[in-house]
Design a protein around this motif. Sequence first.
Motif, PDB file in Angstrom:
ATOM      1  N   TRP A   1       5.892  11.472   9.258  1.00 35.77           N
ATOM      2  CA  TRP A   1       5.539  10.172   9.955  1.00 35.77           C
ATOM      3  C   TRP A   1       5.888   9.964  11.262  1.00 35.77           C
ATOM      4  CZ3 TRP A   1       3.026   6.696   7.822  1.00 35.77           C
ATOM      5  CH2 TRP A   1       3.174   6.767   6.468  1.00 35.77           C
TER       6      TRP A   1
ATOM      7  N   THR B   1      -5.561   1.305   6.999  1.00 39.21           N
ATOM      8  CA  THR B   1      -4.658   0.597   5.780  1.00 39.21           C
ATOM      9  C   THR B   1      -3.582  -0.417   6.297  1.00 39.21           C
ATOM     10  OG1 THR B   1      -4.893   2.872   4.296  1.00 39.21           O
ATOM     11  CG2 THR B   1      -2.937   1.055   3.923  1.00 39.21           C
TER      12      THR B   1
ATOM     13  N   ASN C   1       2.195  13.693   5.300  1.00 36.47           N
ATOM     14  CA  ASN C   1       2.207  13.493   6.651  1.00 36.47           C
ATOM     15  C   ASN C   1       3.607  13.258   7.266  1.00 36.47           C
ATOM     16  OD1 ASN C   1       0.758  12.595   9.192  1.00 36.47           O
ATOM     17  ND2 ASN C   1       2.040  10.840   8.587  1.00 36.47           N
TER      18      ASN C   1
ATOM     19  N   VAL D   1       1.506   5.425   0.500  1.00 39.38           N
ATOM     20  CA  VAL D   1       1.161   6.328   1.461  1.00 39.38           C
ATOM     21  C   VAL D   1       0.064   7.059   1.070  1.00 39.38           C
ATOM     22  CG1 VAL D   1       1.947   8.255   2.880  1.00 39.38           C
ATOM     23  CG2 VAL D   1       3.652   6.583   2.166  1.00 39.38           C
ATOM     24  N   ILE D   2      -1.095   7.049   2.249  1.00 42.72           N
ATOM     25  CA  ILE D   2      -2.213   7.617   1.612  1.00 42.72           C
ATOM     26  C   ILE D   2      -2.161   9.219   1.599  1.00 42.72           C
ATOM     27  CG2 ILE D   2      -4.670   8.106   2.825  1.00 42.72           C
ATOM     28  CD1 ILE D   2      -4.739   5.439   3.887  1.00 42.72           C
ATOM     29  N   ASN D   3      -1.398   9.727   2.617  1.00 39.75           N
ATOM     30  CA  ASN D   3      -1.095  11.222   2.567  1.00 39.75           C
ATOM     31  C   ASN D   3       0.386  11.375   2.614  1.00 39.75           C
ATOM     32  OD1 ASN D   3      -0.862  13.770   3.341  1.00 39.75           O
ATOM     33  ND2 ASN D   3      -1.601  13.805   5.291  1.00 39.75           N
TER      34      ASN D   3
ATOM     35  N   LYS E   1       0.755  -1.123   0.068  1.00 37.94           N
ATOM     36  CA  LYS E   1      -0.061   0.074   0.066  1.00 37.94           C
ATOM     37  C   LYS E   1       0.759   1.074  -0.069  1.00 37.94           C
ATOM     38  CE  LYS E   1      -4.054  -1.909   0.403  1.00 37.94           C
ATOM     39  NZ  LYS E   1      -5.241  -1.728  -0.455  1.00 37.94           N
TER      40      LYS E   1
ATOM     41  N   GLN F   1      -4.389   5.823   7.725  1.00 39.47           N
ATOM     42  CA  GLN F   1      -3.449   4.975   7.378  1.00 39.47           C
ATOM     43  C   GLN F   1      -3.248   3.959   8.344  1.00 39.47           C
ATOM     44  OE1 GLN F   1      -0.537   8.184   8.294  1.00 39.47           O
ATOM     45  NE2 GLN F   1      -0.104   8.831   6.173  1.00 39.47           N
TER      46      GLN F   1
ATOM     47  N   THR G   1       6.796   5.344   2.390  1.00 35.18           N
ATOM     48  CA  THR G   1       5.779   4.557   1.944  1.00 35.18           C
ATOM     49  C   THR G   1       5.066   3.585   3.247  1.00 35.18           C
ATOM     50  OG1 THR G   1       6.773   2.553   1.311  1.00 35.18           O
ATOM     51  CG2 THR G   1       6.839   4.437  -0.292  1.00 35.18           C
ATOM     52  N   MET G   2       3.810   3.264   2.761  1.00 33.06           N
ATOM     53  CA  MET G   2       3.244   2.483   3.786  1.00 33.06           C
ATOM     54  C   MET G   2       4.093   1.085   3.925  1.00 33.06           C
ATOM     55  SD  MET G   2       1.213   3.523   5.836  1.00 33.06           S
ATOM     56  CE  MET G   2      -0.008   2.317   6.476  1.00 33.06           C
TER      57      MET G   2
ATOM     58  N   LEU H   1       0.616   7.698  12.840  1.00 29.92           N
ATOM     59  CA  LEU H   1      -0.247   7.613  11.677  1.00 29.92           C
ATOM     60  C   LEU H   1      -1.552   8.048  11.574  1.00 29.92           C
ATOM     61  CD1 LEU H   1       0.416   3.514  10.874  1.00 29.92           C
ATOM     62  CD2 LEU H   1       1.592   5.741  10.234  1.00 29.92           C
ATOM     63  N   SER H   2      -2.087   8.266  10.914  1.00 28.00           N
ATOM     64  CA  SER H   2      -3.417   9.023  10.778  1.00 28.00           C
ATOM     65  C   SER H   2      -4.491   7.837  10.897  1.00 28.00           C
ATOM     66  CB  SER H   2      -3.832   9.875   9.418  1.00 28.00           C
ATOM     67  OG  SER H   2      -3.790   8.788   8.312  1.00 28.00           O
TER      68      SER H   2
END
Length: 515
Positions: A44, A121, A42, A37-39, A35, A118, A79-80, A114-115
């Motif tokens: 980390w 995810t 952000n 990174v959604i944002n 996955k 995230q 990245t995630m 993390l948000s």
Amino acid sequence: MKVSYWIATTAIIITFVTAFAIGYVTGQNGPLKSKKVINPENTWVDRETTSENLESTSNSKINTETTLALNSASKVFSTMDEVGAEVSRLLAMLVESPNHSHSTIKLYAILETLSVAQLMTLASMFEDEIDAKRNTLNKMIISLLIEKAPNKALAFAQEHISMPDFPYYLASIKAKIAEKNPELGFEFLNQMLGLSIEEIDLSKNTALIQVLAKADLKQLVSVLAEFKNMGVNLKNSMFGLSYGLKTDDDHLNLFNELRQLNDMSILSSVLMSWVKISPDAVFARLGDIENIIERKELSDTAFHYWMYNEPEAAADYHLANSSNKLKTIKDIMRTWPDAKASNAMNWLSAQNDIDVNRYKIDYLNDLSRTEPKFVQTHLDDINLNDDEIIDFYKRLYNGLNRKSSSDAEQFLNTLTFKDEIVEVAPAEGSTAEKVISTINEAFRKYFDFKYDKAFALAIADNGGYAYSYVVNKSSQNQANDLALSLCEQRRHKYNVVNQCRIYAEGDVTLFNLTL
């Protein structure tokens, strides 16, 4: 959020890890789903947030370990996938070594940054992982969602957690959410009103009810009244509402509000706590109750709890306020805790205006079954007449024989009338065996439960008995108090003379089961 908060929760998470690590230590790590990174914007790791207030931790070892863990967690992930790889590594270490606090702190430091999106995810990336890792991660995510997005925590738990004791874990999540957002807590409780009475078990939601009582007691009582009108039994869900209350006013307010539910059984826990801090205030309030039956039953309950904690003070108070002192002394001695038997004999000796010999005889006679050695050491404190000496010593001999045949034989050899004692001493009958078998069967069911629990028991010499056990409580003291309270209610209902005692704390029995 402050690092000190995560230090405080480390022990809890280690417990979760331990529970799910069994049987999975040798499990292989599965591939993570990729996955992005959604944002991407952000940050980390917020270095200021993760390093603030480290000095507030008093334990220097924890302080050092925390600093090292946070420093090693301060890597910036792009990245995630990178986050997932590091989380997987730390989870593997926790599965292998559940008490590895360094890994726990580091993992929390990462997850905290993390948000909400995230975190969701990350959970999906571990769907195919072994149970030990997946459940440990999901529990950590749930604790973070309770802080960051309490309205999403429950749905996440229902979707991602699978465990044998899930209903109790789910109830604890509801309670934690209610601490952050009482409106959500009342929403959870109101949703249960739509269930059938067979589906409603408020006893599993005791923690939630405790939280809501602190948030809005009047609203809680209003909702509970709706449950009561449906026919739902409230008493097993109301214990613990008074835990943490410190003042007379707090207890009085709780007592008055709960009394509106017209159910005396739910007032026991309030009296249990209240009588410890201000017995005078308790009995003053109970004296204002117009209904004679209600006043007597609640007064007897409060008296028993006071006797359990401070027997001398309770005895003095009730004797001073009694119009029938002889009857009151009998009641006092019947409820005096066995563990404070010496205090009972001293208290009786101090009653100068009353011939206490008969009360001492009756008291020691009752103790012969449970505390025969104590009775043996106080034989010189009583004067037995010729008509009762054989029966008294027979009973004492049987009590000693239940615990130690050698002690019983040694005692028998000191008596000049031993033949009469042996001749009339009855053997154990089928009634005793049936009672013990029934109690053992209940204990076997109790033994299968986990967490803080207690088993309370009262057995009378005529074969009457009462017992109660509680499980899944927040502390051993709470379990003990609740088990004793429920047992006492049943003891009074079935007219069992002897008082309830804690037979087992957790899985450990405290005395031998004999009759």
